[in-house]
Scaffold this active site. Structure first.
Site, PDB file in Angstrom:
ATOM      1  N   ILE A 145       0.825  -1.209   0.000  1.00  0.00           N
ATOM      2  CA  ILE A 145       0.000   0.000   0.000  1.00  0.00           C
ATOM      3  C   ILE A 145       0.860   1.260   0.000  1.00  0.00           C
ATOM      4  O   ILE A 145       0.568   2.214  -0.720  1.00  0.00           O
ATOM      5  CB  ILE A 145      -0.961  -0.012   1.201  1.00  0.00           C
ATOM      6  CG1 ILE A 145      -1.978  -1.146   1.042  1.00  0.00           C
ATOM      7  CG2 ILE A 145      -1.668   1.331   1.362  1.00  0.00           C
ATOM      8  CD1 ILE A 145      -2.803  -1.430   2.277  1.00  0.00           C
ATOM      9  N   ASP A 192      13.538   3.698  11.356  1.00  0.00           N
ATOM     10  CA  ASP A 192      12.560   2.915  12.116  1.00  0.00           C
ATOM     11  C   ASP A 192      11.590   3.908  12.735  1.00  0.00           C
ATOM     12  O   ASP A 192      11.965   4.690  13.612  1.00  0.00           O
ATOM     13  CB  ASP A 192      13.291   2.110  13.192  1.00  0.00           C
ATOM     14  CG  ASP A 192      12.382   1.304  14.091  1.00  0.00           C
ATOM     15  OD1 ASP A 192      11.159   1.564  14.120  1.00  0.00           O
ATOM     16  OD2 ASP A 192      12.895   0.405  14.789  1.00  0.00           O
ATOM     17  N   ASN A 247       2.188   5.416   7.108  1.00  0.00           N
ATOM     18  CA  ASN A 247       1.693   4.147   6.598  1.00  0.00           C
ATOM     19  C   ASN A 247       2.440   2.943   7.161  1.00  0.00           C
ATOM     20  O   ASN A 247       1.915   1.832   7.140  1.00  0.00           O
ATOM     21  CB  ASN A 247       1.795   4.155   5.059  1.00  0.00           C
ATOM     22  CG  ASN A 247       1.501   2.798   4.475  1.00  0.00           C
ATOM     23  OD1 ASN A 247       0.365   2.354   4.466  1.00  0.00           O
ATOM     24  ND2 ASN A 247       2.536   2.125   4.002  1.00  0.00           N
ATOM     25  N   LYS A 280       3.612  13.711  15.320  1.00  0.00           N
ATOM     26  CA  LYS A 280       4.269  14.707  16.177  1.00  0.00           C
ATOM     27  C   LYS A 280       5.241  15.571  15.375  1.00  0.00           C
ATOM     28  O   LYS A 280       5.139  16.810  15.384  1.00  0.00           O
ATOM     29  CB  LYS A 280       5.012  13.994  17.306  1.00  0.00           C
ATOM     30  CG  LYS A 280       5.857  14.905  18.172  1.00  0.00           C
ATOM     31  CD  LYS A 280       6.632  14.096  19.206  1.00  0.00           C
ATOM     32  CE  LYS A 280       7.596  14.960  19.987  1.00  0.00           C
ATOM     33  NZ  LYS A 280       8.358  14.165  20.984  1.00  0.00           N
ATOM     34  N   TYR A 338      -2.875  -6.641  16.707  1.00  0.00           N
ATOM     35  CA  TYR A 338      -2.990  -5.844  15.479  1.00  0.00           C
ATOM     36  C   TYR A 338      -4.220  -4.941  15.532  1.00  0.00           C
ATOM     37  O   TYR A 338      -4.137  -3.742  15.229  1.00  0.00           O
ATOM     38  CB  TYR A 338      -3.048  -6.761  14.253  1.00  0.00           C
ATOM     39  CG  TYR A 338      -3.171  -6.015  12.953  1.00  0.00           C
ATOM     40  CD1 TYR A 338      -2.093  -5.296  12.444  1.00  0.00           C
ATOM     41  CD2 TYR A 338      -4.355  -6.031  12.233  1.00  0.00           C
ATOM     42  CE1 TYR A 338      -2.200  -4.606  11.252  1.00  0.00           C
ATOM     43  CE2 TYR A 338      -4.471  -5.346  11.034  1.00  0.00           C
ATOM     44  CZ  TYR A 338      -3.391  -4.637  10.541  1.00  0.00           C
ATOM     45  OH  TYR A 338      -3.500  -3.945   9.364  1.00  0.00           O
ATOM     46  N   LYS A 392      -4.408  -0.786  15.403  1.00  0.00           N
ATOM     47  CA  LYS A 392      -5.125  -0.045  14.365  1.00  0.00           C
ATOM     48  C   LYS A 392      -6.275   0.774  14.956  1.00  0.00           C
ATOM     49  O   LYS A 392      -6.593   1.853  14.452  1.00  0.00           O
ATOM     50  CB  LYS A 392      -5.606  -0.987  13.258  1.00  0.00           C
ATOM     51  CG  LYS A 392      -4.447  -1.564  12.447  1.00  0.00           C
ATOM     52  CD  LYS A 392      -3.573  -0.455  11.877  1.00  0.00           C
ATOM     53  CE  LYS A 392      -2.427  -0.972  11.044  1.00  0.00           C
ATOM     54  NZ  LYS A 392      -1.711   0.126  10.364  1.00  0.00           N
TER      55      LYS A 392
END
Length: 170
Positions: A16, A63, A90, A121, A154, A158
């Protein structure tokens, strides 16, 4: 060729993120791309593909779960491209079907939730400094709307992205 602005897309080496970066280049943005060291060669190929579209592009290996790496990445994008107008946070990992352990929880939450927070931020600080606003976008999924068996970590990460994004809009 004039540009609609500068975008930074994290997790852009594949999937994506790659598609987002290419689409934004097609839409007239200069695109900085980020991913981890293991995906450095894929980033190089993506930068070349974006440049073939007539857009400026650069790569940033970082990272997103590491505060100083995100700060440096945003600063470097601005130094190279002159501004940051859109942040697309993303980068993420699935962690679906991984055992629900503290280590897996920390890893997924650090990348998916903390990484998004750090991108927001530092992009927000830069956009305020520029004085003309900008766009900050976070990638969630259907798992950010409904929990799934074997996907607790997960889904929680999200849901966190979704909540953070909604709260940041105020």
């Amino acid at each position: 060729m004039s540009s609609k602005g500068v975008v930074l897309v994290t997790g852009a080496a594949q999937g994506i993120g790659r598609s987002i970066a290419l689409r934004l280049a097609d839409d007239g943005f200069n695109v900085a791309v980020n991913d981890i060291l293991n995906n450095s060669e894929k980033l190089d190929a993506l930068v070349s593909e974006i440049q073939e579209k007539g857009r400026t592009s650069s790569k940033y290996v970082a990272d997103v779960s590491q505060d100083e790496q995100v700060k440096t990445m945003v600063d470097d994008v601005v130094a190279r491209h002159g501004s940051l107008d859109v942040m697309v946070a993303n980068a993420g990992i699935a962690g679906i079907l991984a055992p629900l352990t503290e280590n897996n929880w920390d890893r997924v939450m650090n990348i998916n939730a903390r990484g998004t927070f750090l991108c927001y931020k530092y992009a927000g600080i830069q956009m305020i400094k520029q004085g003309r606003g900008g766009r900050i976008i976070g990638a969630s999924s259907m798992a950010g709307k409904q929990g799934h068996a074997m996907g607790g970590t997960y889904c929680a990460s999200k849901f966190a992205v979704r909540g953070l994004t909604q709260a940041a809009g105020f």
